[in-house]
Design a protein around this motif. Structure first.
Motif, PDB file in Angstrom:
ATOM      1  N   LEU A  95     -19.155 -27.620  -7.468  1.00  0.00           N
ATOM      2  CA  LEU A  95     -17.956 -27.879  -8.252  1.00  0.00           C
ATOM      3  C   LEU A  95     -16.893 -26.838  -7.954  1.00  0.00           C
ATOM      4  O   LEU A  95     -17.163 -25.631  -7.922  1.00  0.00           O
ATOM      5  CB  LEU A  95     -18.286 -27.866  -9.746  1.00  0.00           C
ATOM      6  CG  LEU A  95     -19.253 -28.960 -10.229  1.00  0.00           C
ATOM      7  CD1 LEU A  95     -19.573 -28.766 -11.702  1.00  0.00           C
ATOM      8  CD2 LEU A  95     -18.673 -30.342  -9.983  1.00  0.00           C
ATOM      9  N   LEU A  96     -15.669 -27.303  -7.746  1.00  0.00           N
ATOM     10  CA  LEU A  96     -14.553 -26.400  -7.489  1.00  0.00           C
ATOM     11  C   LEU A  96     -14.381 -25.426  -8.646  1.00  0.00           C
ATOM     12  O   LEU A  96     -14.536 -25.788  -9.808  1.00  0.00           O
ATOM     13  CB  LEU A  96     -13.268 -27.192  -7.279  1.00  0.00           C
ATOM     14  CG  LEU A  96     -13.183 -28.066  -6.038  1.00  0.00           C
ATOM     15  CD1 LEU A  96     -11.876 -28.849  -6.033  1.00  0.00           C
ATOM     16  CD2 LEU A  96     -13.299 -27.226  -4.771  1.00  0.00           C
ATOM     17  N   GLY A  97     -14.020 -24.194  -8.311  1.00  0.00           N
ATOM     18  CA  GLY A  97     -13.798 -23.169  -9.315  1.00  0.00           C
ATOM     19  C   GLY A  97     -15.016 -22.331  -9.613  1.00  0.00           C
ATOM     20  O   GLY A  97     -14.900 -21.274 -10.242  1.00  0.00           O
ATOM     21  N   THR A  98     -16.208 -22.773  -9.204  1.00  0.00           N
ATOM     22  CA  THR A  98     -17.437 -22.043  -9.489  1.00  0.00           C
ATOM     23  C   THR A  98     -17.489 -20.751  -8.678  1.00  0.00           C
ATOM     24  O   THR A  98     -17.082 -20.717  -7.516  1.00  0.00           O
ATOM     25  CB  THR A  98     -18.660 -22.918  -9.161  1.00  0.00           C
ATOM     26  OG1 THR A  98     -18.533 -24.176  -9.846  1.00  0.00           O
ATOM     27  CG2 THR A  98     -19.942 -22.243  -9.583  1.00  0.00           C
ATOM     28  N   TRP A  99     -18.041 -19.710  -9.294  1.00  0.00           N
ATOM     29  CA  TRP A  99     -18.161 -18.411  -8.630  1.00  0.00           C
ATOM     30  C   TRP A  99     -19.557 -18.241  -8.056  1.00  0.00           C
ATOM     31  O   TRP A  99     -20.553 -18.594  -8.685  1.00  0.00           O
ATOM     32  CB  TRP A  99     -17.859 -17.279  -9.618  1.00  0.00           C
ATOM     33  CG  TRP A  99     -16.398 -17.168  -9.923  1.00  0.00           C
ATOM     34  CD1 TRP A  99     -15.706 -17.840 -10.869  1.00  0.00           C
ATOM     35  CD2 TRP A  99     -15.456 -16.330  -9.249  1.00  0.00           C
ATOM     36  NE1 TRP A  99     -14.387 -17.492 -10.841  1.00  0.00           N
ATOM     37  CE2 TRP A  99     -14.195 -16.558  -9.859  1.00  0.00           C
ATOM     38  CE3 TRP A  99     -15.537 -15.407  -8.205  1.00  0.00           C
ATOM     39  CZ2 TRP A  99     -13.039 -15.899  -9.457  1.00  0.00           C
ATOM     40  CZ3 TRP A  99     -14.393 -14.748  -7.799  1.00  0.00           C
ATOM     41  CH2 TRP A  99     -13.160 -14.993  -8.419  1.00  0.00           C
ATOM     42  N   ALA A 130     -16.551 -21.837 -16.338  1.00  0.00           N
ATOM     43  CA  ALA A 130     -16.976 -21.421 -14.994  1.00  0.00           C
ATOM     44  C   ALA A 130     -15.819 -20.873 -14.186  1.00  0.00           C
ATOM     45  O   ALA A 130     -16.000 -19.981 -13.349  1.00  0.00           O
ATOM     46  CB  ALA A 130     -17.618 -22.612 -14.269  1.00  0.00           C
ATOM     47  N   CYS A 131     -14.629 -21.385 -14.421  1.00  0.00           N
ATOM     48  CA  CYS A 131     -13.471 -20.970 -13.624  1.00  0.00           C
ATOM     49  C   CYS A 131     -12.907 -19.622 -14.047  1.00  0.00           C
ATOM     50  O   CYS A 131     -12.229 -18.968 -13.256  1.00  0.00           O
ATOM     51  CB  CYS A 131     -12.366 -22.028 -13.704  1.00  0.00           C
ATOM     52  SG  CYS A 131     -12.800 -23.580 -12.909  1.00  0.00           S
ATOM     53  N   VAL A 132     -13.161 -19.202 -15.280  1.00  0.00           N
ATOM     54  CA  VAL A 132     -12.567 -17.942 -15.754  1.00  0.00           C
ATOM     55  C   VAL A 132     -13.560 -16.796 -15.768  1.00  0.00           C
ATOM     56  O   VAL A 132     -13.173 -15.652 -16.020  1.00  0.00           O
ATOM     57  CB  VAL A 132     -11.982 -18.113 -17.173  1.00  0.00           C
ATOM     58  CG1 VAL A 132     -10.897 -19.164 -17.171  1.00  0.00           C
ATOM     59  CG2 VAL A 132     -13.065 -18.468 -18.180  1.00  0.00           C
TER      60      VAL A 132
END
Length: 774
Positions: free
Chosen positions: A691-695, A430-432
């Motif tokens: 959630l942190l990092g989600t786009w 999810a972060c990338v």
């Protein structure tokens, strides 16, 4: 000149080299310890939440008390490792070192190794060249490879460091706090010692001609263990029947699900009787997992979802052999310039398929074949996700064998969406998804993903424990990484202060009300203390700390104001008021300036207070015993001891408010404050679970843009989103829930990476059921 190996003189030279290396490391330990001390001392001067400041203070005090013991114990452990080093180790033990030994270790030992591995991997990136040169020369002298516990290896040095840190009485969480300066200092220290070791070898004439062609050959060869297996057809009919039954049960479940969506339960539904998007997504995900479980537990596969049997001997041997081969393959690759191109991803995907075919040949049961095929299809789906940068997909491919081990041993992997292995891959994916190849290449995020995969590969036998530990580490890394840009860090700092100030203001007001509940205080004084002076105390506490001289003075001013506003029937009290009044009024004006109350507005407030004080001077107000005032002053001085961590009420947030309260230019911050729009409770709960990092895609004021969720405050009242163009959006909780409810903030990915991979696997098996057991 080149020296012929294996003579006693050469072994003595290698021993002397190790001794010089360890002596140099031990001699530099006090300097490394001083770096940690300076870092903690500097950290003590930074403002933060009360919990953070307490943790920093505890870390500093703990280091002051135990740092000498740590330095002494660590130096002794390094030196003792020279004596305990075995002369030789059989190749069979070297190849399996660190695998079987992990079966009976405790959680603390495992956590130590995880932390040590993290430090070692970071340090190795800085010392790779001189360490490799020293390693080759030592191996040349001893005619064998360095054993895993050799003191020359960075991971051995780091493991001793971690173990002695804890043995000396220092805390593991404090080690995490100083990890960055520790890694930097240790890397510089080890770099100088490896360089000195190489120079010593050169001076002694130890020269090794490196065969680069062998490395190129290793890098060019695939880590597959065999050729693709020919598809078996013996059990195809049973597999097809299993799929047909699974589809029928799935259809029935979907029908039940549609009825469930209309159930007007408080948990699942909003006012209109429809389930929230969050609940619907969870229901779809659980339905897919049910379909997968039914497929695996059909009579033709017979997988035990309660107690999985151990892998058959041939398959277990193949998995272990694959790990050894993969280590050798990727070690060779690490020495070359890595080209993470789509072509390389295609090559890796082909190797993944070949590897799975070979594993299925070794499988002894139908359930093992089914699990291997499902996991293989899942990773094929992940590797085909073009929105994930190629470099990350290559590292994901290396997780196939560790995940397969977990899937074979732990039925929970197919039964629980929150399994640590799934969560880790989902979070990293999810972060990338929002980065292109050029943005992710060489970044700290890519380096962290690489480190995590290497840690998991190093300890594949420990199952989900390692996945859980590195998942927790990745969450901590994200919290720091997503806010480390200067602009974002500044906004986060401002937002933290805003929430902290609002929280303290509310809590101070509550405590002031409690203190004045039974005191005969005029309404003008009460209103000033509750609505204005509580803000002053909160602002001062945020800026300087609750025990800062200014904050203490403002607390004392509150008690002095209450006493000055009470009746003064005797001359001594009136004289004391006249003497203290100028200083009290000056303190009150300074406090009002602190919260932006100046000019005519300030004069008006002071006039109301002085009028009340004049009435008190003439004994027109009620008298308050001095003992009550003294008790109030004592309580105010240590007010933070009486207030709890839970805040009440909502924040008053705006760009103007930020500028006024904190004295900064807020033009770079898009503030989306609460506006009173009605919002459902389940939407608020959803907003608190992001959630942190989600786009996401944010639709704000008619403009639509991709944003990444990078931070939330401790109370989750404030949430920060960063756009790709550099702008930032600070959103309050209820407004965030309203945006989710209205569809103005939508997740770019409705399904997690592993869930989408599971769905793709089921779709392929539905179309071609024969491959499940073939």
């Amino acid at each position: 000149m080149d020296i012929a190996p294996t003579t006693p003189a050469h072994r003595r030279l290698a021993t002397l080299a190790r001794q010089r290396f360890v002596d140099g490391m031990c001699a530099s330990l006090p300097a490394l310890d001083k770096q940690i001390h300076d870092f903690l001392t500097d950290l003590m001067g930074h403002t933060g939440t009360q919990r953070e400041m307490q943790q920093r203070r505890d870390a500093w005090l703990g280091h002051q008390a135990h740092h000498k013991t740590w330095v002494e114990r660590l130096g002794r452990a390094w030196r003792e490792s020279l004596v305990q080093r075995p002369v030789s180790t059989p190749a069979s033990l070297r190849s399996s070192e660190g695998i079987g030994a992990l079966e009976l270790v405790g959680d603390d030992v495992l956590e130590n190794k995880i932390i040590a591995s993290r430090i070692a991997l970071t340090v190795t990136e800085h010392v790779a060249a001189p360490f490799d040169a020293a390693r080759q020369r030592t191996q040349h002298l001893e005619a064998r490879e360095l054993i895993g516990s050799d003191i020359l290896r960075p991971e051995t040095l780091c493991l001793h460091l971690v173990e002695q840190w804890l043995e000396a009485g220092l805390e593991r969480e404090h080690l995490q706090l100083v990890l960055d300066p520790l890694q930097r200092g240790l890397a510089a220290l080890m770099l100088s010692q490896y360089q000195a070791l190489v120079k010593f070898y050169d001076d002694q004439g130890v020269v090794v001609q490196e065969d680069l062609r062998a490395r190129v050959r290793r890098a060019a060869s695939a880590p597959a263990t065999g050729s693709p297996a020919a598809p078996a057809t013996g059990q195809a009919g049973l597999a097809s029947q299993a799929l047909q039954q699974s589809r029928a049960q799935w259809a029935q479940q979907q029908t039940q699900f549609m009825h469930t969506r209309q159930a007007p339960t408080a948990f699942m539904s909003g006012p209109g009787g429809m389930a929230s998007p969050l609940v619907r997504a969870r229901q779809r995900a659980q339905g897919m997992m049910v379909q997968l479980r039914r497929l695996l537990t059909q009579p033709s596969t017979g997988y035990d979802m309660v107690q999985a049997p151990p892998a058959t001997a041939a398959l277990a041997h193949a998995l272990s052999a694959q790990r050894v081969q993969a280590d050798s393959y990727y070690s060779g690759m690490a020495t070359l310039v890595q080209d993470y191109s789509p072509q390389l991803v295609m090559q890796v995907a082909s190797e993944v398929r070949e590897r799975s075919a070979e594993f299925k040949k070794k499988a002894g049961t139908a359930s093992e074949k089914a699990i291997i095929e499902v996991v293989a299809l899942m990773f094929q789906s992940i590797l085909s996700e073009e929105r994930i940068p190629p470099s990350v997909r290559v590292w994901f491919a290396r997780l196939q064998v560790p995940v397969l081990r977990v899937a074979l041993a732990e039925p929970e992997f197919f039964n629980n969406l929150s399994h640590p292995a799934r969560q880790l891959i989902d979070r990293m994916g999810a972060c990338v998804l929002g980065f292109d190849a050029s943005a992710i290449s060489g970044s700290a995020l890519e380096a962290e993903i690489r480190r995590i995969v290497q840690v998991i590969e190093q300890y594949p036998e420990t199952g989900q424990r390692v996945f859980q530990l590195v998942h927790d580490e990745f969450e901590k890394f994200l919290a720091k990484y997503l806010t480390e840009k200067q602009g974002t860090a500044r906004i986060v700092s401002v937002a933290q202060q805003v929430e902290q100030r609002e929280t303290l203001a509310i809590q101070y007001t509550i405590e002031l009300r409690s203190m004045l509940k039974d005191m005969p205080v005029r309404d003008e004084i009460r209103e000033f203390l509750f609505k204005t002076w509580a803000e002053v105390l909160a602002m001062s506490a945020v800026r300087g700390g609750p025990q800062h001289a200014d904050t203490v003075a403002y607390k004392r001013a509150a008690a002095d104001l209450v006493w000055a506003a009470s009746a003064k029937p005797n001359r001594a009290d009136r004289a004391q008021v006249i003497q203290q009044l100028p200083a009290l009024l000056q303190s009150l004006r300074q406090g009002l300036v602190l919260i932006g109350v100046t000019g005519a507005q300030q004069d008006a407030q002071i006039k109301v207070l002085t009028s009340t004080l004049a009435d008190a001077f003439l004994s027109k107000t009620a008298e308050i015993p001095k003992a009550h005032i003294d008790a109030m002053a004592r309580r105010l001085a240590n007010l933070e001891d009486y207030i709890g961590d839970e805040a009440q009420g909502d924040l008053l947030l705006s760009a103007d408010n930020i500028e006024m309260l904190l004295g900064i230019d807020a033009s770079a911050i898009h503030v989306i404050a609460d506006n009173g729009a009605p919002v459902q409770d389940d939407m608020v709960a959803w907003a608190q679970q992001l959630l942190l990092g989600t786009w996401f895609t944010l639709d704000h004021n008619g403009a639509s843009m991709p944003v990444q969720y990078v931070w939330h405050s401790q109370r989750k009242q404030l949430h920060l989103f960063a756009a790709t163009d550099g702008s930032s959006y600070l959103v309050q909780l209820k407004r965030l829930a309203a945006y989710l409810q209205a569809g103005l903030l939508t997740a770019q990915e409705e399904e997690s990476l592993t869930l989408r991979a599971t769905r793709d696997a089921l779709t392929k098996l539905d179309a071609n059921p024969e491959r499940l057991l073939g």
